[in-house]
Design a protein around this motif. Structure first.
Motif, PDB file in Angstrom:
ATOM      1  N   VAL A  75       0.740  -1.288   0.077  1.00  0.00           N
ATOM      2  CA  VAL A  75       0.061   0.155  -0.041  1.00  0.00           C
ATOM      3  C   VAL A  75       0.765   1.241   0.005  1.00  0.00           C
ATOM      4  N   ASP A  76       0.576   2.179  -0.810  1.00  0.00           N
ATOM      5  CA  ASP A  76       1.297   3.714  -0.619  1.00  0.00           C
ATOM      6  C   ASP A  76      -0.184   4.661  -0.785  1.00  0.00           C
ATOM      7  N   GLU A  77       0.695   6.032  -0.566  1.00  0.00           N
ATOM      8  CA  GLU A  77      -0.364   6.983  -0.716  1.00  0.00           C
ATOM      9  C   GLU A  77      -0.724   7.653  -2.043  1.00  0.00           C
ATOM     10  N   LEU A  78      -1.967   7.925  -2.425  1.00  0.00           N
ATOM     11  CA  LEU A  78      -2.183   8.426  -3.632  1.00  0.00           C
ATOM     12  C   LEU A  78      -3.520   9.108  -3.583  1.00  0.00           C
ATOM     13  N   ASP A  79      -3.668  10.513  -3.645  1.00  0.00           N
ATOM     14  CA  ASP A  79      -4.931  11.228  -4.062  1.00  0.00           C
ATOM     15  C   ASP A  79      -4.900  11.702  -5.499  1.00  0.00           C
ATOM     16  N   LEU A  80      -5.776  11.030  -6.284  1.00  0.00           N
ATOM     17  CA  LEU A  80      -5.951  11.109  -7.758  1.00  0.00           C
ATOM     18  C   LEU A  80      -6.400  12.586  -8.048  1.00  0.00           C
ATOM     19  N   GLY A  81      -6.979  13.369  -6.976  1.00  0.00           N
ATOM     20  CA  GLY A  81      -7.349  14.811  -7.175  1.00  0.00           C
ATOM     21  C   GLY A  81      -6.355  15.578  -6.909  1.00  0.00           C
ATOM     22  N   ASN A 106      -8.887   1.671 -11.436  1.00  0.00           N
ATOM     23  CA  ASN A 106     -10.322   1.530 -10.751  1.00  0.00           C
ATOM     24  C   ASN A 106     -10.790   2.645  -9.796  1.00  0.00           C
ATOM     25  N   ALA A 107     -10.075   3.189  -9.211  1.00  0.00           N
ATOM     26  CA  ALA A 107     -10.685   4.301  -8.396  1.00  0.00           C
ATOM     27  C   ALA A 107     -11.346   5.227  -8.882  1.00  0.00           C
ATOM     28  N   GLY A 108     -12.533   5.759  -8.384  1.00  0.00           N
ATOM     29  CA  GLY A 108     -13.155   6.834  -8.890  1.00  0.00           C
ATOM     30  C   GLY A 108     -14.269   7.306  -8.010  1.00  0.00           C
ATOM     31  N   ILE A 109     -14.926   8.378  -8.280  1.00  0.00           N
ATOM     32  CA  ILE A 109     -16.379   9.015  -7.630  1.00  0.00           C
ATOM     33  C   ILE A 109     -17.559   9.047  -8.851  1.00  0.00           C
ATOM     34  N   TRP A 121     -10.719  22.484 -11.141  1.00  0.00           N
ATOM     35  CA  TRP A 121     -11.293  21.383 -12.119  1.00  0.00           C
ATOM     36  C   TRP A 121     -12.364  20.768 -11.358  1.00  0.00           C
ATOM     37  N   GLU A 122     -13.215  20.516 -12.113  1.00  0.00           N
ATOM     38  CA  GLU A 122     -14.616  19.728 -11.791  1.00  0.00           C
ATOM     39  C   GLU A 122     -14.036  18.228 -11.150  1.00  0.00           C
ATOM     40  N   ALA A 123     -14.371  17.921 -10.034  1.00  0.00           N
ATOM     41  CA  ALA A 123     -14.064  16.807  -9.421  1.00  0.00           C
ATOM     42  C   ALA A 123     -14.119  15.460  -9.924  1.00  0.00           C
ATOM     43  N   GLN A 124     -15.182  15.180 -10.686  1.00  0.00           N
ATOM     44  CA  GLN A 124     -15.189  13.731 -11.335  1.00  0.00           C
ATOM     45  C   GLN A 124     -14.458  13.769 -12.303  1.00  0.00           C
ATOM     46  N   ALA A 209      -3.940  -1.063 -24.102  1.00  0.00           N
ATOM     47  CA  ALA A 209      -5.032  -0.498 -23.185  1.00  0.00           C
ATOM     48  C   ALA A 209      -6.795  -0.803 -23.471  1.00  0.00           C
ATOM     49  N   PHE A 210      -7.272  -0.942 -22.497  1.00  0.00           N
ATOM     50  CA  PHE A 210      -8.565  -1.383 -22.616  1.00  0.00           C
ATOM     51  C   PHE A 210      -9.563  -0.588 -21.694  1.00  0.00           C
ATOM     52  N   ALA A 211     -10.799  -0.356 -22.176  1.00  0.00           N
ATOM     53  CA  ALA A 211     -11.770   0.402 -21.053  1.00  0.00           C
ATOM     54  C   ALA A 211     -13.088  -0.618 -20.998  1.00  0.00           C
ATOM     55  N   LEU A 212     -13.735  -0.392 -19.953  1.00  0.00           N
ATOM     56  CA  LEU A 212     -14.683  -1.483 -19.752  1.00  0.00           C
ATOM     57  C   LEU A 212     -15.850  -1.032 -18.751  1.00  0.00           C
ATOM     58  N   HIS A 213     -16.881  -1.677 -18.878  1.00  0.00           N
ATOM     59  CA  HIS A 213     -18.075  -1.324 -18.002  1.00  0.00           C
ATOM     60  C   HIS A 213     -18.103  -2.590 -17.092  1.00  0.00           C
ATOM     61  N   PRO A 214     -17.907  -2.455 -15.864  1.00  0.00           N
ATOM     62  CA  PRO A 214     -17.882  -3.752 -14.973  1.00  0.00           C
ATOM     63  C   PRO A 214     -19.215  -4.326 -14.546  1.00  0.00           C
ATOM     64  N   GLY A 215     -20.390  -3.332 -14.814  1.00  0.00           N
ATOM     65  CA  GLY A 215     -21.520  -3.896 -14.432  1.00  0.00           C
ATOM     66  C   GLY A 215     -22.244  -3.033 -13.346  1.00  0.00           C
ATOM     67  N   GLY A 216     -23.637  -3.216 -13.135  1.00  0.00           N
ATOM     68  CA  GLY A 216     -24.226  -2.735 -11.988  1.00  0.00           C
ATOM     69  C   GLY A 216     -23.621  -3.317 -10.747  1.00  0.00           C
ATOM     70  N   ILE A 217     -23.084  -2.757  -9.784  1.00  0.00           N
ATOM     71  CA  ILE A 217     -22.982  -3.451  -8.577  1.00  0.00           C
ATOM     72  C   ILE A 217     -23.078  -2.352  -7.288  1.00  0.00           C
ATOM     73  N   LEU A 218     -23.763  -2.478  -6.310  1.00  0.00           N
ATOM     74  CA  LEU A 218     -23.831  -1.794  -5.049  1.00  0.00           C
ATOM     75  C   LEU A 218     -22.303  -1.915  -4.396  1.00  0.00           C
ATOM     76  N   THR A 219     -21.881  -0.840  -4.364  1.00  0.00           N
ATOM     77  CA  THR A 219     -20.345  -0.740  -3.858  1.00  0.00           C
ATOM     78  C   THR A 219     -20.269   0.768  -3.108  1.00  0.00           C
ATOM     79  N   PRO A 220     -19.291   0.876  -2.282  1.00  0.00           N
ATOM     80  CA  PRO A 220     -19.319   2.422  -1.721  1.00  0.00           C
ATOM     81  C   PRO A 220     -19.158   3.295  -3.066  1.00  0.00           C
ATOM     82  N   LEU A 221     -18.919   3.106  -4.374  1.00  0.00           N
ATOM     83  CA  LEU A 221     -19.280   4.174  -5.165  1.00  0.00           C
ATOM     84  C   LEU A 221     -20.453   4.929  -5.144  1.00  0.00           C
ATOM     85  N   GLN A 222     -21.462   4.308  -4.655  1.00  0.00           N
ATOM     86  CA  GLN A 222     -22.789   4.874  -4.495  1.00  0.00           C
ATOM     87  C   GLN A 222     -22.783   5.827  -3.318  1.00  0.00           C
ATOM     88  N   ARG A 223     -21.770   6.276  -2.793  1.00  0.00           N
ATOM     89  CA  ARG A 223     -22.145   6.837  -1.422  1.00  0.00           C
ATOM     90  C   ARG A 223     -22.357   8.567  -1.376  1.00  0.00           C
TER      91      ARG A 223
END
Length: 317
Positions: A75-81, A106-109, A121-124, A209-223
């Motif tokens: 583990v290391d520290e990273l703030d993508l913002g 993978n990380a996101g808001i 900048w707009e955060a998303q 490089a690839f991009a993807l839709h992981p599917g609908g999942i209830l995770t902390p992303l919905q916070r």
């Protein structure tokens, strides 16, 4: 001829990360998974580590990540913002002299209240796209070194949310009025276009490089969502239980990004959008698939140029 067509992977909606890794040995491989300690990221980290990979998890909350992951990952520290945080993490990693075989952005808001980061900048857009753009470009020496050892992959976790908005070229930062879902859509479209252009730039070096839709999942992303909003969407009932039968478990949700990162079925491919462990079809209506504007090479090149100007980082400049 476009490669954006199904390949008959044999996997699907219900496949799990362990399913797609069956028979794949990742011993000696190093993977970086942003946000790899929560939701889909945690399941991704578990699956990659189980298959033998060394996993590095840069985390905005490193103490929480260490508590959750134990000895499963570094583990290391990273703030993508924060571009300063991205630079600091990349410098620490590069100083270790290691090469990178897999990067999973993978990380996101999602659908957050209007928030400004960095120079306003707009955060998303900043967190989901610009932070990962800067990270991959700064890590490029290690990624290209990994490619020299047999190929490397960068996986950009997008969403069907990309259908909510193309890139707002005249108002990237939502200065003319903020809509949380349109902002999310733009950020997710940016995730796809990033993969399209990175693949174009990196494939001759052995990086796909690839991009993807992981599917609908209830995770902390919905916070950032109110409970009633998710009830109104038909995602959950009044007691908080999942309602939508199309939703996946976290283990299933992690499958497509793990497949993208490791599957030999994707050898020779890149710059394509995936869903349900399969290459998606192009779709201009409500059918599953990827919108044409999200995989447009000219738009991908344009966004790369804009992102490099905004972040001041470009490994290919």
């Amino acid at each position: 001829m476009s490669a954006q067509h199904k390949i008959g992977s044999g996997f699907g909606h219900d496949s799990t990360a362990d399913d797609v890794l069956a028979g794949i040995d990742l011993t000696g491989k190093l993977a970086i998974v942003t946000g790899g300690y929560s939701g889909l990221g945690l399941e991704t980290t578990k699956a990659l580590a189980k298959a033998g990979a060394q996993v590095v998890v840069p985390a905005r909350r490193p103490d929480a990540a260490r508590e959750l992951l134990g000895d499963l990952a570094e583990v290391d520290e990273l703030d993508l913002g924060s571009l300063e945080s991205v630079k600091a993490f990349a410098e620490r990693f590069l100083a270790s002299g290691r090469s990178v075989d897999i990067v999973i952005d993978n990380a996101g808001i999602m659908a957050s209240p209007e928030t400004r980061v960095g120079p306003g900048w707009e955060a998303q857009f900043a967190t989901n796209h610009l932070g990962h753009f800067a990270l991959v470009n700064r890590l490029w020496p290690a990624i290209s070194a990994g490619a020299a050892d047999g190929g490397a992959r960068v996986v950009s976790v997008s969403s069907t949310g990309h259908r909510r908005s193309d890139i707002r070229w005249d108002d990237l930062e939502f200065r003319l009025g903020y809509d949380k879902w349109e902002a999310y859509g733009q950020a997710k479209t940016a995730n796809v276009l990033f993969a399209v252009q990175l693949d174009a730039l990196g494939k001759d070096s052995g990086v796909r490089a690839f991009a993807l839709h992981p599917g609908g999942i209830l995770t902390p992303l919905q916070r950032h969502l109110e409970k009633q909003e998710m009830v109104d969407f038909g995602w959950i009932d009044e007691d908080g239980n999942a309602l939508n039968p199309a939703f996946k478990s976290p283990e299933q949700g992690a499958a497509t990004q793990v497949w993208a990162a490791t599957s030999p079925q994707l050898d020779g491919l890149g710059g394509v959008f995936l869903e349900d462990c399969e290459v998606a079809e192009v779709s201009s209506d409500e059918a599953p698939g990827v919108r044409p504007y999200a995989i447009d090479p000219a738009a991908a090149e344009r966004l790369w140029t804009v992102s490099a100007q905004l972040t001041g980082v470009n490994a290919f400049g």
